[in-house]
Design an enzyme around this catalytic site. Structure first.
Site, PDB file in Angstrom:
ATOM      1  N   ASN A 163       0.787  -1.035   0.214  1.00 18.35           N
ATOM      2  CA  ASN A 163       0.013  -0.055   0.068  1.00 18.35           C
ATOM      3  C   ASN A 163       0.794   1.321  -0.038  1.00 18.35           C
ATOM      4  OD1 ASN A 163      -2.856  -1.330   0.360  1.00 18.35           O
ATOM      5  ND2 ASN A 163      -1.719  -1.968   2.178  1.00 18.35           N
TER       6      ASN A 163
ATOM      7  N   GLU B 138       9.371  15.009  -8.483  1.00 14.87           N
ATOM      8  CA  GLU B 138       8.512  13.802  -9.520  1.00 14.87           C
ATOM      9  C   GLU B 138       7.658  14.666 -10.554  1.00 14.87           C
ATOM     10  OE1 GLU B 138       5.174  14.779  -6.294  1.00 14.87           O
ATOM     11  OE2 GLU B 138       7.619  14.796  -6.253  1.00 14.87           O
TER      12      GLU B 138
ATOM     13  N   SER C 235       5.029  14.070   0.642  1.00 15.31           N
ATOM     14  CA  SER C 235       6.143  15.126  -0.004  1.00 15.31           C
ATOM     15  C   SER C 235       7.592  14.811  -0.191  1.00 15.31           C
ATOM     16  CB  SER C 235       6.062  16.433   0.640  1.00 15.31           C
ATOM     17  OG  SER C 235       6.239  16.350   2.138  1.00 15.31           O
ATOM     18  N   SER C 236       8.240  15.763  -0.629  1.00 14.66           N
ATOM     19  CA  SER C 236       9.427  15.507  -1.316  1.00 14.66           C
ATOM     20  C   SER C 236      10.902  15.601  -0.563  1.00 14.66           C
ATOM     21  CB  SER C 236       9.470  16.170  -2.826  1.00 14.66           C
ATOM     22  OG  SER C 236       9.341  17.595  -2.184  1.00 14.66           O
TER      23      SER C 236
END
Length: 153
Positions: free
Chosen positions: A32, A91, A37-38
């Site tokens: 799952n 991304e 965020s990054s």
């Protein structure tokens, strides 16, 4: 902090099946995924993707593009910049765009994030997946955050 950087692509009879097949090709189809965020922690280490426990709750940054337009080129990209203090991930994805131009733009974005934070880049990795759609296709690229509890011994 430990991460793995993966990518995959595949076709399927529906958009959902194509996406699931691309995740499976990337090695993350049986878990799952929790989109985050990054940001990466101090001195992040990159490892090969280990076998993950089926059904595990896995944090990731995910780029995904799915298309049912035969002949269309689709691309998913993640760019990872790692510094001593922290790291950043970008991304992106595109349809009908030049994959090399998308990769260059993605690199520019992650470099900007690091410059804006005043962090020197020690390591820069870009992973992409590109496909030309035959019927229904999906491409994925992902940064998977690795924790002991999600790894299958």
């Amino acid at each position: 902090m430990k991460i793995a950087i993966v990518s995959g692509k595949d076709e399927g009879p529906t958009k959902l099946n194509a996406f699931d097949n691309a995740l499976t090709d990337a090695g993350i189809g049986d878990v799952n995924l929790i989109k985050v965020s990054s940001m990466l922690g101090r001195n992040t280490k990159i490892e090969d993707l280990p076998k993950l426990k089926a059904g595990a709750m896995v944090n990731c940054v995910l780029s995904e593009v799915t298309s049912d337009k035969p002949g269309e080129t689709i691309t998913a990209i993640v760019a990872v910049a790692i510094g001593d203090e922290l790291g950043c991930v970008v991304e992106t994805g595109g349809r009908g765009e030049n994959p090399n131009e998308l990769i260059a733009k993605t690199q520019e974005m992650v470099e900007y994030m690091m410059i804006k934070r005043g962090v020197e880049i020690k390591d820069l990795i870009i992973k992409s997946s590109t496909a030309t759609v035959e019927s229904i296709a999906s491409v994925v690229a992902s940064v998977v955050y690795l924790k002991e509890e999600i790894i299958d011994d």
